[in-house]
Each structure stands twice: as C-alpha cells, then as structure tokens.
Enzyme design. Structure first.
Site, PDB file in Angstrom:
ATOM      1  N   THR A 176       7.402  -2.620  10.238  1.00 17.21           N
ATOM      2  CA  THR A 176       7.029  -1.332  11.896  1.00 17.21           C
ATOM      3  C   THR A 176       4.881  -1.109  11.004  1.00 17.21           C
ATOM      4  O   THR A 176       4.940  -0.101  11.016  1.00 17.21           O
ATOM      5  CB  THR A 176       6.927   0.205  10.394  1.00 17.21           C
TER       6      THR A 176
ATOM      7  N   GLY B 103       0.490  -0.900   0.260  1.00 13.50           N
ATOM      8  CA  GLY B 103      -0.268   0.173  -0.172  1.00 13.50           C
ATOM      9  C   GLY B 103       0.886   1.072   0.069  1.00 13.50           C
ATOM     10  O   GLY B 103       1.777   1.062  -0.699  1.00 13.50           O
ATOM     11  N   ARG B 104       0.683   2.182   0.575  1.00 18.46           N
ATOM     12  CA  ARG B 104       1.391   3.465   0.705  1.00 18.46           C
ATOM     13  C   ARG B 104       2.493   3.625   1.032  1.00 18.46           C
ATOM     14  O   ARG B 104       3.342   3.531   0.640  1.00 18.46           O
ATOM     15  CB  ARG B 104       0.400   4.491   1.181  1.00 18.46           C
ATOM     16  N   ILE B 105       2.651   2.686   2.485  1.00 19.64           N
ATOM     17  CA  ILE B 105       3.912   2.446   3.077  1.00 19.64           C
ATOM     18  C   ILE B 105       4.675   1.963   2.410  1.00 19.64           C
ATOM     19  O   ILE B 105       6.093   1.705   2.282  1.00 19.64           O
ATOM     20  CB  ILE B 105       3.326   2.775   4.156  1.00 19.64           C
TER      21      ILE B 105
ATOM     22  N   HIS C 235       7.581   2.017  19.311  1.00 16.81           N
ATOM     23  CA  HIS C 235       6.067   2.720  18.280  1.00 16.81           C
ATOM     24  C   HIS C 235       5.868   4.184  17.908  1.00 16.81           C
ATOM     25  O   HIS C 235       5.678   4.812  17.884  1.00 16.81           O
ATOM     26  CB  HIS C 235       4.387   2.423  18.771  1.00 16.81           C
TER      27      HIS C 235
ATOM     28  N   ARG D 274      -2.484  -8.556  -2.144  1.00 16.60           N
ATOM     29  CA  ARG D 274      -3.579  -8.551  -2.986  1.00 16.60           C
ATOM     30  C   ARG D 274      -3.024  -8.892  -4.405  1.00 16.60           C
ATOM     31  O   ARG D 274      -3.845  -9.409  -5.352  1.00 16.60           O
ATOM     32  CB  ARG D 274      -4.878  -8.735  -2.139  1.00 16.60           C
TER      33      ARG D 274
ATOM     34  N   ARG E  17       1.854  -4.125  12.083  1.00 17.25           N
ATOM     35  CA  ARG E  17       1.778  -3.863  13.738  1.00 17.25           C
ATOM     36  C   ARG E  17       1.888  -5.641  13.911  1.00 17.25           C
ATOM     37  O   ARG E  17       2.389  -5.903  13.175  1.00 17.25           O
ATOM     38  CB  ARG E  17      -0.038  -4.346  13.394  1.00 17.25           C
TER      39      ARG E  17
ATOM     40  N   GLU F 141       1.654  -4.279  23.292  1.00 17.39           N
ATOM     41  CA  GLU F 141       2.352  -3.567  23.873  1.00 17.39           C
ATOM     42  C   GLU F 141       1.645  -2.842  24.645  1.00 17.39           C
ATOM     43  O   GLU F 141       0.375  -2.989  25.059  1.00 17.39           O
ATOM     44  CB  GLU F 141       2.340  -2.178  22.327  1.00 17.39           C
TER      45      GLU F 141
END
Ligand code: DGY
Length: 326
Positions: free
Chosen positions: A236, A155-157, A285, A177, A238, A267
């Site tokens: 980075t 995706g974007r990241i 985080h 996907r 989840r 966390e």
C-alpha cells in the site's frame, strides 16, 4: 501572490485558500490530472502550486514555472516531485503526513485479510452466479491469526499496521533503517530484523517504505524466490518498490500464495497478466480514500501552502533546508 490548484480537491482545502488574504487562486476543478504542457501553462507565473501525486513535477516543470516558491503536495509520499531540483532552485516542498496514517493502515489490513481469505475470488464467484453452496474444500485460504507479519518501513503507517496485528495475535518483525524506541517496540511486540530474515520468515510481508532510488524494486525476483510459498505480499506504499514483472511471474508459478496491491509501477496501467491472476487482490490506490481523511489532507495541503506563501514555516516542509537558507 498567485497559486494554482492542479486538480479537484475536497472543499476543506478550498475554504482555507478562499479565506487566505492576498492570494489569487486558479483552480482546475476537474477530477482529472493535466498533461505536463497544461500543468506548466496553468501554473504559469504562480508563486504557489498545490498538486497531487498524479502530477509529475520534474526539472522541466520547475524550469518552466520561474516564480514558484512553494509546492504543496496533497499526499504523504512525494516521489512525484524532483525535490533535489526544487531545493536547488530554492523552492519549498511540503506534504501531508499524519492525517492518513490510520486510514492507510486500515486499508492494508483490508487487503491482507482479503488476499488471505480469498474475498475477491469469492465475490467474483457469487456475482457470476457460479456459487452452488458451501463446500468443505471451497476457497480455502491462509490463516492470519498467530502468523508472522513482516513490516518493511516502520514509520507512522508501519507502526499503525503493527498495532492492528496485536488483535490478531501475530508475531511482528520489522525492517527499518533505525530501530524503534524500546518502549514502543515492546508495546507493539515488534522485533527488528534484517531484510533477508524478514523475507524468509514472514507469512505476510507488508511494504511501508518511501519510494526512492534506493528502494526501487526492493522486492525483486530474488526476494520473491526467498519468500515462503505460503506467504503473501501486501503493498500500500508505492508501486515501484516491487518489480511488477517479477511479481506476476511469481504469482503465476505460485512461488508465493498471493499478493494484495493498492499501488502499481505505472498507475493506472497494470503489468500484463496481473489483472488475470486470481491470487492477486487489486485495489485502485485507495489507501487514504475516506471522506474524513481526504478532507484533512486537503485542508493540510492548503494550510501548508498558505503558511509558506505568507513567509511562515509550514507544518510539514519536506526540504526545510530551503527555509534555513533564507
Ligand atoms: C499518499 O499520500 O502518499 C497516498 O498514497 C495517497 O493516497
């Protein structure tokens, strides 16, 4: 209308809320998450909730806050919210994508370089007063330039991480996907492969997939066993994408060369043994943690909330079905 802001947020968002007409705000100005009971009590009869990824908005919270119409999460990830239950109750959920893309990609690279070049170990050595000068065999790490970077979740990241890899002459393979538009794929010099191929061929595996039931423990003992012993894992995204117990075992046995983590399964609790491992770089985080980005996230979360409460389509609805049903 009433809205509750569950934790201290950067001022940019508060300014948006302060200038919204007809909105009464209750604000937890402490930089600490609330217990579930306090979150329910403070949200009370509010129509709006601006929350953080440290707030678990589950079925019990949703059932206990009967007037809720909008939940605005100040994060791109929204696995802290039971979106299916919110949708069932006709509650709109919004998030803050886009504004943290580059910041999170930068941190991914900071961690990738730190684990490969053993920056954390080196820093600990220097600070402990145990560095006795340059040595030809000292803290030798992994090469980055020209290696293969495997990106899971494009995706974007993921794309922003790939773009940075161009400067390191890396071969980029990705698992997603759907495939990228061919023009973008060629711009990023990225090739789509199956997950098993990515795991086996990458020198660096970087996770950028959302956390869902399907991606729970995507990286488990079996996947770690199939990574190259000289390879590194970077997360980075989840924490629960990775089986932390299996990762600790793999790092202890040097099954892989190292891991750099910004996120964890529980966390802020770390799996026993993780903290002691020298081949792990551990960040708290920090993915989106710059002044500018957190300000933009705060402003966007507040804007989403105000727009949705005033009957407009917010900028980033997570469950737009709710709007269509109205
Ligand atoms: C997000 O927005 O999901 C990030 O994890 C926050 O840093």
């Amino acid at each position: 209308m009433k809205a509750f802001v569950s934790r201290a947020i950067p001022p940019a968002g508060l300014q948006v809320l302060d200038t919204a007409t007809g909105l009464e705000i209750d604000y937890n100005s402490h930089d600490a998450g609330l217990s579930k009971a306090d979150l329910i009590a403070r949200t009370g009869q509010s129509e709006g909730l601006l929350c953080l990824l440290t707030d678990t908005i589950d079925a019990e919270v949703l059932a206990s806050c009967p007037n809720l119409k909008v939940i605005s999460n100040m994060a791109v990830g929204y696995n802290n919210i039971d979106v299916a239950e919110a949708t069932r109750r006709g509650i709109l959920v919004t998030n803050t994508p886009g504004v943290l893309t580059d910041t999170t990609a930068d941190l991914t690279w900071a961690l990738l370089l730190a684990v490969a070049r053993r920056i954390g170990e080196g820093e600990r050595l220097v600070r402990a007063g145990e560095w006795h000068g340059w040595g030809p065999l000292q803290l030798l790490g992994g090469e980055v330039n020209g290696k293969t970077l495997g990106i899971i979740g494009m995706g974007r990241i993921g794309q922003a991480v790939a773009r940075r890899a161009l400067g390191f002459n890396m071969k980029v393979i990705y698992h997603n996907r759907s495939g990228l538009d061919p023009a973008l794929e060629s711009e990023l010099k990225a090739t789509r492969v199956g997950l098993d191929e990515l795991i086996a061929k990458s020198d660096f595996v970087s996770l950028h997939a959302p956390y869902t039931k399907e991606t729970h423990h995507l990286i488990n003992a079996e996947k770690l066993a199939r990574m190259q012993p000289t390879s590194y894992l970077i997360n980075t995204a989840r924490g629960p994408l990775v089986d932390e117990a299996a990762l600790v075992a793999a790092l202890k046995n040097n099954r892989i060369a190292g891991a750099a983590l910004d996120v964890y399964e529980e966390e802020p609790v770390l799996y026993p043994g993780l903290r002691e491992l020298d081949n792990a770089v551990l960040a708290p985080h920090l993915g989106s943690a710059t002044h500018q980005t957190r300000g933009e996230m705060s402003r966007l979360a507040a804007t989403n909330l105000v727009m949705a409460l005033s009957g407009k389509r917010p900028l980033h609805p997570v469950n737009p079905d709710v709007l269509e049903k109205k």
